[in-house]
Design an enzyme around this catalytic site. Sequence first.
Site, PDB file in Angstrom:
ATOM      1  N   ASP A   1      36.748  43.556  56.192  1.00 10.11           N
ATOM      2  CA  ASP A   1      36.448  43.752  54.766  1.00 10.11           C
ATOM      3  C   ASP A   1      36.045  42.406  54.192  1.00 10.11           C
ATOM      4  O   ASP A   1      36.917  41.591  53.893  1.00 10.11           O
ATOM      5  CB  ASP A   1      37.685  44.322  54.061  1.00 10.11           C
ATOM      6  CG  ASP A   1      37.505  44.473  52.563  1.00 10.11           C
ATOM      7  OD1 ASP A   1      36.372  44.356  52.081  1.00 10.11           O
ATOM      8  OD2 ASP A   1      38.528  44.701  51.885  1.00 10.11           O
TER       9      ASP A   1
ATOM     10  N   GLU B   1      34.258  39.574  45.342  1.00 16.14           N
ATOM     11  CA  GLU B   1      34.494  41.017  45.173  1.00 16.14           C
ATOM     12  C   GLU B   1      35.977  41.322  45.082  1.00 16.14           C
ATOM     13  O   GLU B   1      36.412  42.158  44.284  1.00 16.14           O
ATOM     14  CB  GLU B   1      33.870  41.798  46.347  1.00 16.14           C
ATOM     15  CG  GLU B   1      33.855  43.316  46.148  1.00 16.14           C
ATOM     16  CD  GLU B   1      35.109  44.047  46.615  1.00 16.14           C
ATOM     17  OE1 GLU B   1      35.246  45.233  46.325  1.00 16.14           O
ATOM     18  OE2 GLU B   1      35.979  43.413  47.268  1.00 16.14           O
ATOM     19  N   GLU B   2      36.756  40.635  45.904  1.00 20.74           N
ATOM     20  CA  GLU B   2      38.187  40.963  46.012  1.00 20.74           C
ATOM     21  C   GLU B   2      38.979  40.627  44.750  1.00 20.74           C
ATOM     22  O   GLU B   2      40.117  41.051  44.602  1.00 20.74           O
ATOM     23  CB  GLU B   2      38.810  40.247  47.216  1.00 20.74           C
ATOM     24  CG  GLU B   2      38.231  40.662  48.569  1.00 20.74           C
ATOM     25  CD  GLU B   2      38.564  42.093  48.965  1.00 20.74           C
ATOM     26  OE1 GLU B   2      39.287  42.783  48.224  1.00 20.74           O
ATOM     27  OE2 GLU B   2      38.105  42.513  50.049  1.00 20.74           O
TER      28      GLU B   2
ATOM     29  N   ASP C   1      30.400  48.515  52.316  1.00 18.17           N
ATOM     30  CA  ASP C   1      31.761  47.967  52.306  1.00 18.17           C
ATOM     31  C   ASP C   1      32.639  48.862  53.183  1.00 18.17           C
ATOM     32  O   ASP C   1      32.207  49.928  53.632  1.00 18.17           O
ATOM     33  CB  ASP C   1      32.294  47.916  50.865  1.00 18.17           C
ATOM     34  CG  ASP C   1      33.364  46.830  50.667  1.00 18.17           C
ATOM     35  OD1 ASP C   1      34.010  46.419  51.656  1.00 18.17           O
ATOM     36  OD2 ASP C   1      33.565  46.415  49.506  1.00 18.17           O
TER      37      ASP C   1
ATOM     38  N   HIS D   1      42.987  45.049  54.283  1.00 19.01           N
ATOM     39  CA  HIS D   1      43.711  43.933  53.652  1.00 19.01           C
ATOM     40  C   HIS D   1      44.926  43.513  54.471  1.00 19.01           C
ATOM     41  O   HIS D   1      45.968  43.134  53.918  1.00 19.01           O
ATOM     42  CB  HIS D   1      44.088  44.232  52.190  1.00 19.01           C
ATOM     43  CG  HIS D   1      42.885  44.314  51.304  1.00 19.01           C
ATOM     44  ND1 HIS D   1      42.951  44.548  49.951  1.00 19.01           N
ATOM     45  CD2 HIS D   1      41.557  44.194  51.574  1.00 19.01           C
ATOM     46  CE1 HIS D   1      41.724  44.560  49.432  1.00 19.01           C
ATOM     47  NE2 HIS D   1      40.864  44.360  50.407  1.00 19.01           N
TER      48      HIS D   1
HETATM   49 CO    CO Z   1      38.740  44.436  50.124  1.00 23.86          CO
HETATM   50 ZN    ZN Z   2      35.593  45.068  50.551  1.00 26.38          ZN
END
Ligand code: CO
Ligand code: ZN
Length: 336
Positions: free
Chosen positions: A171, A201-202, A224, A310
């Site tokens: 990711d 993005e996170e 994604d 994650h």
């Molecule tokens: Co993410």
């Molecule tokens: Zn992502």
Amino acid sequence: MKETIRTLVETFGPAGSEERVREAVAGMIRDRCDSLTVDALGNLIAFREGKRGGGGGGEGAGPKRMMLAAHMDEVGLIVTHVDEKGFMRFAPVGGVDAFTMLGQRVVFGNGATGVVWMEKLDKMKDLRFDKMFVDVGAASAESAGVSVGDAAVFDRKMAQIGKRLTSKSMDDRAGCAVLVETIRRLGPAPCDLFFVFTVQEEVGARGATTSAYGINPDMAIAVDVTAVGDTPKAATMDVSLGKGAAIKVKDSYLVAHPRVRDLLVATAKDSGIPYQMEVLERGGTDAGPIHTTREGVPSGVISIPTRYIHTPCETVDVEDVEACVRLLERTLMKGV
Ligand code: CO
Ligand code: ZN
């Protein structure tokens, strides 16, 4: 493809410090683009001009503009305090949880390695970030070599398990790899293409927000990862590893525009690319802020089914990633 993914996932790039990922991606695509630019926030924008008279552009209008987005940043932690003995308190960067961090080895931008542990707790359920610390092996704050504001990411190499790949930061480096591989394979497309490797993005899809405003696209597709429901007693979700590219219908920040969703589904069907429909109950992607840019941008997402998002063990199926590349490449050849 596997080596592209390996290079990208093993590169350091917490949200806000994406420089090394940007350099790695730029090196992979430089000779395949008409231009390669870095905008004010650090997004890398690779432009491929559409072929003229190839459809897309209407009477008197310029060619249509298509934006593709994959984010370069990854989750991690950031130092908030260093005590007199050199132990560091920290906060998460992005949606990572305390249990995932416990016992991990992490690495800082300067190469310093840290290990994450906790204060004595009576009950494990009391574990929170403010009960945890990073130990970089320093005897004092001065000798720590790491200070407040420095970020670290999981220290983890990619490994192959069966036909799957597991690593930190799939990711969304797997998504970056899909864009890179698509740029490498793509012939002349009917519309102008803006491949955007986004920052942050996170922590709130900030790079996508500004780059979409700047590009002002007619359509956008983010690439994604998405969650799956195929592990023991997982939350119900109709996406599995190994069943192909996932085409997003909805997540917390986007209802995919029917025109984009239908284009993706039709392309997958026409080209015999395995696909599955995705409804993600919690989470979002760069397509969230992109689709509400200016007067609105019809947007959708090609998702890579991923287990253990994650964590340092994000796991994807290489054939799904390959299906995502083929789906994106075929879709771009059709145009907006
Ligand atoms: Co993410
Ligand atoms: Zn992502």
